[in-house]
Design an enzyme around this catalytic site. Sequence first.
Site, PDB file in Angstrom:
ATOM      1  N   HIS A  95     -14.188  86.519  54.923  1.00 45.49           N
ATOM      2  CA  HIS A  95     -14.894  85.252  54.715  1.00 45.49           C
ATOM      3  C   HIS A  95     -15.208  84.564  56.032  1.00 45.49           C
ATOM      4  O   HIS A  95     -14.702  84.949  57.092  1.00 45.49           O
ATOM      5  CB  HIS A  95     -14.087  84.312  53.814  1.00 45.49           C
ATOM      6  CG  HIS A  95     -12.777  83.878  54.409  1.00 45.49           C
ATOM      7  ND1 HIS A  95     -11.666  84.684  54.446  1.00 45.49           N
ATOM      8  CD2 HIS A  95     -12.412  82.718  55.001  1.00 45.49           C
ATOM      9  CE1 HIS A  95     -10.671  84.041  55.025  1.00 45.49           C
ATOM     10  NE2 HIS A  95     -11.102  82.850  55.381  1.00 45.49           N
ATOM     11  N   ASP A  97     -15.030  80.583  57.094  1.00 45.74           N
ATOM     12  CA  ASP A  97     -14.596  79.280  56.562  1.00 45.74           C
ATOM     13  C   ASP A  97     -15.767  78.302  56.492  1.00 45.74           C
ATOM     14  O   ASP A  97     -16.588  78.240  57.406  1.00 45.74           O
ATOM     15  CB  ASP A  97     -13.547  78.636  57.486  1.00 45.74           C
ATOM     16  CG  ASP A  97     -12.284  79.464  57.609  1.00 45.74           C
ATOM     17  OD1 ASP A  97     -11.971  80.239  56.690  1.00 45.74           O
ATOM     18  OD2 ASP A  97     -11.608  79.332  58.649  1.00 45.74           O
ATOM     19  N   HIS A 253     -13.401  86.708  59.019  1.00 49.96           N
ATOM     20  CA  HIS A 253     -12.004  87.078  59.207  1.00 49.96           C
ATOM     21  C   HIS A 253     -11.335  87.290  57.859  1.00 49.96           C
ATOM     22  O   HIS A 253     -11.842  86.841  56.821  1.00 49.96           O
ATOM     23  CB  HIS A 253     -11.228  86.035  60.037  1.00 49.96           C
ATOM     24  CG  HIS A 253     -11.181  84.675  59.426  1.00 49.96           C
ATOM     25  ND1 HIS A 253     -12.206  83.764  59.522  1.00 49.96           N
ATOM     26  CD2 HIS A 253     -10.217  84.054  58.691  1.00 49.96           C
ATOM     27  CE1 HIS A 253     -11.891  82.652  58.891  1.00 49.96           C
ATOM     28  NE2 HIS A 253     -10.684  82.801  58.356  1.00 49.96           N
ATOM     29  N   ARG A 268      -3.217  75.268  60.886  1.00 54.48           N
ATOM     30  CA  ARG A 268      -4.655  75.441  61.150  1.00 54.48           C
ATOM     31  C   ARG A 268      -5.343  74.099  61.325  1.00 54.48           C
ATOM     32  O   ARG A 268      -5.176  73.208  60.487  1.00 54.48           O
ATOM     33  CB  ARG A 268      -5.297  76.208  59.990  1.00 54.48           C
ATOM     34  CG  ARG A 268      -6.702  76.666  60.283  1.00 54.48           C
ATOM     35  CD  ARG A 268      -7.292  77.408  59.105  1.00 54.48           C
ATOM     36  NE  ARG A 268      -8.113  76.523  58.307  1.00 54.48           N
ATOM     37  CZ  ARG A 268      -8.902  76.919  57.309  1.00 54.48           C
ATOM     38  NH1 ARG A 268      -8.972  78.195  56.977  1.00 54.48           N
ATOM     39  NH2 ARG A 268      -9.623  76.056  56.632  1.00 54.48           N
TER      40      ARG A 268
END
Length: 278
Positions: A95, A97, A253, A268
């Site tokens: 995907h 983000d 990623h 994150r």
Amino acid sequence: MAIVNVAPGAGAYVTDVNLGSLSESDVAIIRESLGNHGVLFFRDQSVTPEQHIAFALRFGEININRFFKPIADYPQIAEVRKEPEQGSNIGSNWHTDHSYDQIPALGSILVAQNLPASGGDTVFANMFAAYDALTTQMKSRLRGLYATHSSRHAFGSKAYEKSEHKELIGRLGNTELATQDAIHPVVIRHPISGKQGIYVNPDFTIHINEMAKSESDALLNELYEHCQRPEFSHRFEWKEGSVAFWDNRATWHKALNDYPGQRRLMHRITVEGVALCA
Ligand code: SIN
């Protein structure tokens, strides 16, 4: 500071750097290297939540992800967690983000907190290299096409009906906020480097707007197969003190889920981006 390219593959390692004390020229080099390489890897860092936030703010405003659980006391920092008794991890499919946002985030900075004894690597794929390797015919076929991306099927309430996804409730949430769709060019020009890259991804792209469903599905599947070629990717092995900073406009990623019975916890921060152009 030195930048060691991963070639072929995705990304570069940044050595001889302390993320807690960067000069303006270090930040400029990191920004330009991110644009060129798509993902930067750092080793042997010791990053507090305050330093994580300060580092992110050197590159833009912080995007507080509406679906991820934040860590205690720091709403800017999302938790990417898998406990020993949990089977599913977050982000296991390829995907990009935030492609479901109309102004997609620039990228994310992931800081390792607790790692399994082995496994839990993250694989990155280079969408500039994937674009460059397309045939001339495919490049002209993609010119002028736009695709719709959505958060609904991934983070909306229906997403959690699948048994393997159900287990993510609590780590991901706010299903009522999964209402946004966005339209972006299938091939974008990167805002920092000016390079062209493929900007569709298996998790969030739902169709190519100019095509009927069957044609769109066939083309997306062909592109996805192409983008997964091993020569475009790099498997990053996390160690204590590792940090990865990836650019969503240049990479895909996925987080490998190969550490049953062990804990993995990452922090994150996502940095805001700009609207994307062909
Ligand atoms: C993510 O997709 O943001 C998580 C990546 C990881 O946990 O390695």
